[in-house]
Motif scaffolding. Structure first.
Motif, PDB file in Angstrom:
ATOM      1  N   UNK A   6     -80.885  -7.180  16.558  1.00  0.00           N
ATOM      2  CA  UNK A   6     -80.610  -6.593  15.484  1.00  0.00           C
ATOM      3  C   UNK A   6     -81.179  -7.112  14.299  1.00  0.00           C
ATOM      4  N   UNK A   7     -81.222  -8.472  14.016  1.00  0.00           N
ATOM      5  CA  UNK A   7     -82.025  -9.033  12.818  1.00  0.00           C
ATOM      6  C   UNK A   7     -83.423  -8.545  12.939  1.00  0.00           C
ATOM      7  N   UNK A   8     -84.241  -8.620  14.214  1.00  0.00           N
ATOM      8  CA  UNK A   8     -85.483  -8.316  14.231  1.00  0.00           C
ATOM      9  C   UNK A   8     -85.878  -6.729  13.886  1.00  0.00           C
ATOM     10  N   UNK A   9     -84.777  -5.929  14.345  1.00  0.00           N
ATOM     11  CA  UNK A   9     -85.007  -4.587  13.918  1.00  0.00           C
ATOM     12  C   UNK A   9     -84.880  -4.289  12.585  1.00  0.00           C
ATOM     13  N   UNK A  10     -84.108  -5.242  11.838  1.00  0.00           N
ATOM     14  CA  UNK A  10     -83.782  -5.163  10.414  1.00  0.00           C
ATOM     15  C   UNK A  10     -85.335  -5.777   9.547  1.00  0.00           C
ATOM     16  N   UNK A  11     -85.823  -6.698  10.351  1.00  0.00           N
ATOM     17  CA  UNK A  11     -87.200  -7.243   9.630  1.00  0.00           C
ATOM     18  C   UNK A  11     -88.329  -6.221   9.770  1.00  0.00           C
ATOM     19  N   UNK A  12     -88.149  -5.634  11.114  1.00  0.00           N
ATOM     20  CA  UNK A  12     -89.381  -4.664  11.366  1.00  0.00           C
ATOM     21  C   UNK A  12     -89.192  -3.270  10.352  1.00  0.00           C
ATOM     22  N   UNK A  13     -87.829  -2.923   9.994  1.00  0.00           N
ATOM     23  CA  UNK A  13     -87.779  -1.636   9.232  1.00  0.00           C
ATOM     24  C   UNK A  13     -88.109  -1.988   7.730  1.00  0.00           C
ATOM     25  N   UNK A  14     -87.569  -3.458   7.437  1.00  0.00           N
ATOM     26  CA  UNK A  14     -88.207  -3.903   6.054  1.00  0.00           C
ATOM     27  C   UNK A  14     -89.697  -3.718   6.050  1.00  0.00           C
ATOM     28  N   UNK A  15     -90.478  -3.998   6.943  1.00  0.00           N
ATOM     29  CA  UNK A  15     -92.138  -4.156   6.717  1.00  0.00           C
ATOM     30  C   UNK A  15     -92.447  -2.745   6.979  1.00  0.00           C
ATOM     31  N   UNK A  16     -91.666  -1.829   7.538  1.00  0.00           N
ATOM     32  CA  UNK A  16     -92.245  -0.413   7.774  1.00  0.00           C
ATOM     33  C   UNK A  16     -92.043   0.421   6.383  1.00  0.00           C
ATOM     34  N   UNK A  17     -90.996  -0.159   5.668  1.00  0.00           N
ATOM     35  CA  UNK A  17     -90.559   0.663   4.184  1.00  0.00           C
ATOM     36  C   UNK A  17     -91.694  -0.064   3.335  1.00  0.00           C
ATOM     37  N   UNK A  18     -92.101  -1.266   3.563  1.00  0.00           N
ATOM     38  CA  UNK A  18     -93.059  -1.809   2.682  1.00  0.00           C
ATOM     39  C   UNK A  18     -94.213  -1.089   2.843  1.00  0.00           C
ATOM     40  N   UNK A  19     -94.708  -1.028   4.167  1.00  0.00           N
ATOM     41  CA  UNK A  19     -96.220  -0.473   4.474  1.00  0.00           C
ATOM     42  C   UNK A  19     -96.118   1.252   3.948  1.00  0.00           C
ATOM     43  N   UNK A  20     -94.846   2.132   4.094  1.00  0.00           N
ATOM     44  CA  UNK A  20     -94.496   3.140   3.463  1.00  0.00           C
ATOM     45  C   UNK A  20     -94.990   3.091   2.048  1.00  0.00           C
ATOM     46  N   UNK A  21     -94.104   2.275   1.255  1.00  0.00           N
ATOM     47  CA  UNK A  21     -94.541   2.398  -0.174  1.00  0.00           C
ATOM     48  C   UNK A  21     -95.890   2.013  -0.563  1.00  0.00           C
ATOM     49  N   UNK A  22     -96.741   1.150   0.030  1.00  0.00           N
ATOM     50  CA  UNK A  22     -97.978   0.916  -0.063  1.00  0.00           C
ATOM     51  C   UNK A  22     -98.573   2.098   0.173  1.00  0.00           C
ATOM     52  N   UNK A  23     -98.655   2.890   1.270  1.00  0.00           N
ATOM     53  CA  UNK A  23     -99.140   3.960   1.601  1.00  0.00           C
ATOM     54  C   UNK A  23     -99.033   5.188   0.402  1.00  0.00           C
ATOM     55  N   UNK A  24     -97.849   5.209   0.103  1.00  0.00           N
ATOM     56  CA  UNK A  24     -97.527   6.300  -1.090  1.00  0.00           C
ATOM     57  C   UNK A  24     -98.161   5.935  -2.396  1.00  0.00           C
ATOM     58  N   UNK A  25     -98.299   4.751  -2.773  1.00  0.00           N
ATOM     59  CA  UNK A  25     -98.854   4.283  -3.969  1.00  0.00           C
ATOM     60  C   UNK A  25    -100.338   4.312  -3.878  1.00  0.00           C
ATOM     61  N   UNK A  26    -101.174   4.166  -2.647  1.00  0.00           N
ATOM     62  CA  UNK A  26    -102.442   4.448  -2.531  1.00  0.00           C
ATOM     63  C   UNK A  26    -102.905   5.740  -2.758  1.00  0.00           C
ATOM     64  N   UNK A  27    -101.966   6.592  -1.955  1.00  0.00           N
ATOM     65  CA  UNK A  27    -102.429   7.788  -2.104  1.00  0.00           C
ATOM     66  C   UNK A  27    -102.093   8.495  -3.337  1.00  0.00           C
ATOM     67  N   UNK A  28    -101.648   8.064  -4.224  1.00  0.00           N
ATOM     68  CA  UNK A  28    -101.186   8.449  -5.585  1.00  0.00           C
ATOM     69  C   UNK A  28    -102.590   8.451  -6.401  1.00  0.00           C
ATOM     70  N   UNK A  29    -103.304   7.312  -6.167  1.00  0.00           N
ATOM     71  CA  UNK A  29    -104.369   7.092  -6.842  1.00  0.00           C
ATOM     72  C   UNK A  29    -105.735   7.125  -6.344  1.00  0.00           C
ATOM     73  N   UNK A  30    -105.842   7.241  -4.863  1.00  0.00           N
ATOM     74  CA  UNK A  30    -106.968   7.428  -4.334  1.00  0.00           C
ATOM     75  C   UNK A  30    -107.037   8.721  -3.203  1.00  0.00           C
ATOM     76  N   UNK A  31    -108.179   9.254  -3.363  1.00  0.00           N
ATOM     77  CA  UNK A  31    -108.354  10.521  -2.456  1.00  0.00           C
ATOM     78  C   UNK A  31    -109.614  10.587  -1.683  1.00  0.00           C
ATOM     79  N   UNK A  32    -109.964   9.294  -1.393  1.00  0.00           N
ATOM     80  CA  UNK A  32    -111.279   9.315  -0.587  1.00  0.00           C
ATOM     81  C   UNK A  32    -110.822   8.602   0.710  1.00  0.00           C
ATOM     82  N   UNK A  33    -111.233   9.323   1.840  1.00  0.00           N
ATOM     83  CA  UNK A  33    -110.719   8.952   3.304  1.00  0.00           C
ATOM     84  C   UNK A  33    -111.071   7.593   3.571  1.00  0.00           C
TER      85      UNK A  33
END
Length: 189
Positions: A6-33
Motif C-alpha cells: 500500500x505504501x508503494x502504491x501511494x508512492x507510485x501515485x505521488x510520482x504519477x501526479x507529479x508527472x501529470x502536473x509537469x506534462x500539463x505545465x509543459x503543454x501550456x507553454x510548448x506546442x512543438x512535438x
C-alpha cells in the motif's frame, strides 16, 4: 494488500501526479512535438534516477558493439562501472557490455501500427544486444485491447522468434501496465 505494498502504491501515485502536473505545465507553454517528446523522456529519466542505485546510470543514446551501433534509445540504462565511449549532454554511447535496458518513450500512440512500430524497434535492439530489459512507456495511448492485439499480431508473425522479443513492460500512463512473463504459463496475474 500488505502495508508495504500500500505504501508503494501511494508512492507510485505521488510520482504519477507529479508527472501529470509537469506534462500539463509543459503543454501550456510548448506546442512543438519534438520538444514535448524530449521533455517527456527527461521527466521520466529524472523520476527513474531516484530509484536506481549509484552503480546504474540513465541517459539517452546508443549502444555500440564492434560490429554494430544501435539506433538512438530514448532511455538507456547501463552500468556505471563501464566507461562511456562518448558523452555530451544527455547523449551517451555505451559499450554493449554495460547495457542493462532500454525504454522507448512515446508521447502519443493512437493506432495499432504505431505501437507495433515501437514493439519492432525494441525487438530490433533485443536482437542486437541479446540481453537486457526492453520497455515501452506511452504518455497517451490506445486501449488495452488494441495493445494486446498488437502484441499478439507481432508474436504471430514469427512465433518462435518474436515471443522472446516482446517488450517486458508496456505502460500507458493512467490506463494500464502490462508485464510479460517468461515462465511458460499462459495466465498472468
Amino acid at each position: 494488500t500488505t502495508k508495504g505494498s500500500k505504501a508503494m502504491e501511494n508512492v507510485a501515485e505521488h510520482y504519477a501526479r507529479e508527472l501529470d502536473a509537469q506534462f500539463r505545465t509543459l503543454n501550456h507553454f510548448v506546442n512543438h512535438a519534438g520538444e514535448i517528446g524530449r521533455a517527456h523522456e527527461t521527466f521520466l529519466r529524472g523520476i527513474m534516477e531516484r530509484f536506481f542505485s549509484s552503480d546504474i546510470r540513465i541517459s539517452s543514446g546508443f549502444v555500440a558493439h564492434p560490429e554494430w551501433t544501435s539506433p538512438q534509445q530514448d532511455i538507456l540504462i547501463y552500468e556505471r562501472k563501464f566507461n562511456t565511449l562518448f558523452e555530451v549532454g544527455d547523449c551517451t554511447v555505451i559499450d554493449h557490455n554495460a547495457f542493462i535496458g532500454s525504454i522507448k518513450v512515446k508521447t502519443k500512440i493512437s493506432s495499432s501500427n504505431e505501437i507495433t512500430d515501437a514493439i519492432k524497434k525494441q525487438a530490433k535492439l533485443s536482437l542486437m544486444t541479446k540481453s537486457g530489459i526492453y520497455a515501452i512507456y506511452v504518455w497517451d495511448g490506445l486501449s488495452f485491447d488494441k495493445a494486446i492485439e498488437s502484441l499478439w499480431k507481432f508474436v504471430r508473425e514469427e512465433p518462435t522468434k518474436n515471443y522472446g522479443l516482446m517488450p517486458k513492460v508496456v505502460y500507458v500512463r493512467g490506463k494500464y501496465f502490462m508485464m510479460s512473463r517468461s515462465d511458460g504459463k499462459r495466465n498472468s496475474s
